[in-house]
Each structure stands twice: as C-alpha cells, then as structure tokens.
Design an enzyme around this catalytic site. Structure first.
Site: not given
Length: 337
Positions: A11, A111, A140-142, A169, A194-195, A220, A301
């Site tokens: 991906t 990851g 990461s994407c987020n 998602r 994420h934080g 997301h 994402q």
C-alpha cells in the site's frame, strides 16, 4: 542521482516508489516482494526491477510468470538508502539484522516504534533534526495529519494543550480481512498512541488523544480542540492553514460534506490511485471561541505520508539542507495543492 530501494511493495511502498521515480535527484533501483501476487506483477509491468525477500520462493514467481532480478540482499548492496515498508515490527528487525550490518541507511514507516528506530520525521516540523541520519521513521498517517495542522497553529499562537478524537477507518479499501463491518469499536486505552507519537516530532506539545474505529475504508477523521496561548481569530487560523504546505482548507462552496466526497474530489484531480496527499480541513468547522480552537480534518491513510518519505530521503542523504526547499520541490513534482 541517488539509488533508492523499496522493501515491501504494498500500500505505501508502491506509492513511495512512484513518488521517488518522479524526482530528478533520486531513482528507484528496485523493489521487493515476498510472494508472487498482482502487486508484484504490476511492479514489473511498471518497469521496476523486482527482487524477492524469500529466495526459496523464486520458483513460485517463475510459475506465476513474474520476472525477478535477484534477491533482496542483492538489491540492498546496490543502494544508497532503502525505504522499508514492511509490516510493523519487521522493519526494526531488518534494521538490526540487515541494514546496520551492511551500512545501509533506511527509512521506516509509522508501524515501527520511535524508540526502536531512534528518530521520527515530519518534513515541516523537524526536517533539520534528521539531516544526515542513518535511520529515520516517518510517523503514521494520523500523526502526520496532526503535525501538519498543529504546527501552523503553534507558529501563530502557541498551544497550551490539544485534545483530539481520532475516528479511524476500519481497514484500507483493499483489505478484506479486517473490520468492523457493523459496529463502532472504541480504543479504551487513553491516551491513544497518536498523542505520544506527535511528541516524538514536537517534543513540548501537550496533546492527549482518544480513538475509535468505524466501518469505513476511505479515510480517518480527526476532531481537534486546541487551547490557545495567544488571542487569535478564526480568520487567523484559516490563513495559517491556507499558507501551510500540505493542508487543504475546504471551502463550503465546494459542497464537500463527507470523506466520500473528499475522495471523489481527489479522483477528479487525476492523480495516480486518486490519492489525497494533503490534509483536508473543513473551513466551516474552524472556530475560535473563548481562547479555544475547534476544527475537523480528514486523513487519507494510504497516501498522506508519501511526500514525507521523499523529503526524508533528501534530508538523510543531504540532497537538500533546506527543508522548505525540499517540501516545495516535492509538492511541485507531485502536484500537491
């Protein structure tokens, strides 16, 4: 012209391969796959030399009619840098077992744990800190999405604290094995990862995040609340987002009311795979009230980290010491708005 390889043509890997190939200061020397599948076949059809990471499977590739150029180890010996897009945890193992032993620089994806790699990257936030590094993790994407919009806010106001709810998602569009299909699944660990991940980029950021997973594959969604240090207006924030390099404020006149319509808008841009590299923010959601900012943004994402990988290559190989120049170059080549 630097030689770059992609370890894991999936991906993210296939998108990074195309983005690197579009640059004039780097090129893809080869990509790797473990198994013969449609992505392996597509890589060869696109002109990428394909190397196999499990040599014992060479016969499987031959039977599938997929030409291979050698083994992954043979590819690594030819590279200036490898972008490791293998599943989470595998990259850190590759770093210790392979890359360090042959002196190969490597980029890893979100990851991997920050502590395992040692340095995290976001082009606009900490490009300079990663100049010449051997091993770097593109977050990461987020986390990329949060960094992209929180930095311009901090630049114009300063931030006391951030609270964000991440609506994630359930799976990527091509993933038939994950869910949920009919339910909303809360992540009961608070803060979500994420934080703390943002703090690997912006160390002094007071940020707390919560997350839940919903049955969609498109994007997301972030609902963000920021307690500001200085007295600024809603228009100040909109201006900051419009001047940010990879943030896309969505005007109400576009009538984009959902992530589905954002992805349809991305399709109409005519990009490869209909990717949305920018972080779209709904202008009408931006509101400053009593010293607190509220806004909503979306994250594709599959693609928002792709330009970050290109800039990370430039930083690590010192192809460009000025982060802003690298960002502008990447944006121009990739057609980022």
């Amino acid at each position: 012209m630097k030689n770059i390889g992609i370890n894991g043509y999936g991906t993210i890997g296939k998108r990074v391969a195309d983005a690197v190939s579009a640059q004039d200061d780097m090129k893809i020397l080869g990509v790797t796959k473990r198994s013969p599948d449609f992505e392996a076949k597509n890589a060869v059809e696109k002109g990428y030399d394909l190397y196999i990471s499990v040599p014992e499977r060479e016969k499987d590739f031959e039977e599938a009619g997929i030409e291979v150029s050698g083994t992954a180890d043979e590819l690594f010996e030819k590279l200036d840098l490898v972008v490791d897009c293998t599943p989470g945890g595998v990259g850190a193992q590759n770093m210790n077992d392979i890359y360090k032993k042959i002196g190969l620089k490597a980029i890893f994806e979100g990851g991997e744990d920050h502590d395992a790699i040692g340095s995290s990257f976001n082009a606009e936030s900490n490009y300079d800190a990663n100049l010449g590094k051997d091993y770097v993790r593109v977050v990461s994407c987020n986390t990329t999405g949060l960094c992209r919009t929180l930095k311009p806010i901090r630049d114009i106001s300063g931030i006391k604290k951030v609270r964000a709810v991440m609506v994630r998602r359930g799976a990527d569009p091509n993933d038939a094995k994950r869910g949920p299909i009919n339910g909303i699944v809360p992540s009961t660990t608070v803060p979500s990862h994420h934080g703390p991940d943002v703090q690997t980029i912006i160390e002094d950021m007071n940020v707390m995040t919560m997350a839940l997973i919903v049955p969609t594959t498109l994007m997301h969604m972030h609902n963000i609340m920021v307690e500001l240090e200085d007295d600024i207006t809603t228009d100040n924030v909109i201006d900051a987002f419009e001047n940010a390099y990879r943030v896309l404020p969505l005007d109400p006149s576009l009538k984009i009311g959902s992530t589905a319509e954002i992805m349809e808008y991305a399709k109409n841009l005519g990009r490869s795979r209909s990717d949305m590299y920018e972080i779209p923010v709904w202008k009408e959601s931006i509101n400053v009230t009593d010293g607190e900012l509220f806004y909503m943004q979306a994250v594709h994402q599959e693609s928002d980290v792709v330009p970050e990988n290109v800039d990370a290559i430039r930083a690590m190989l010192e192809l460009e010491e000025d982060g802003e120049k690298s960002i502008l170059k990447t944006n121009k080549v990739m057609g980022i708005l």
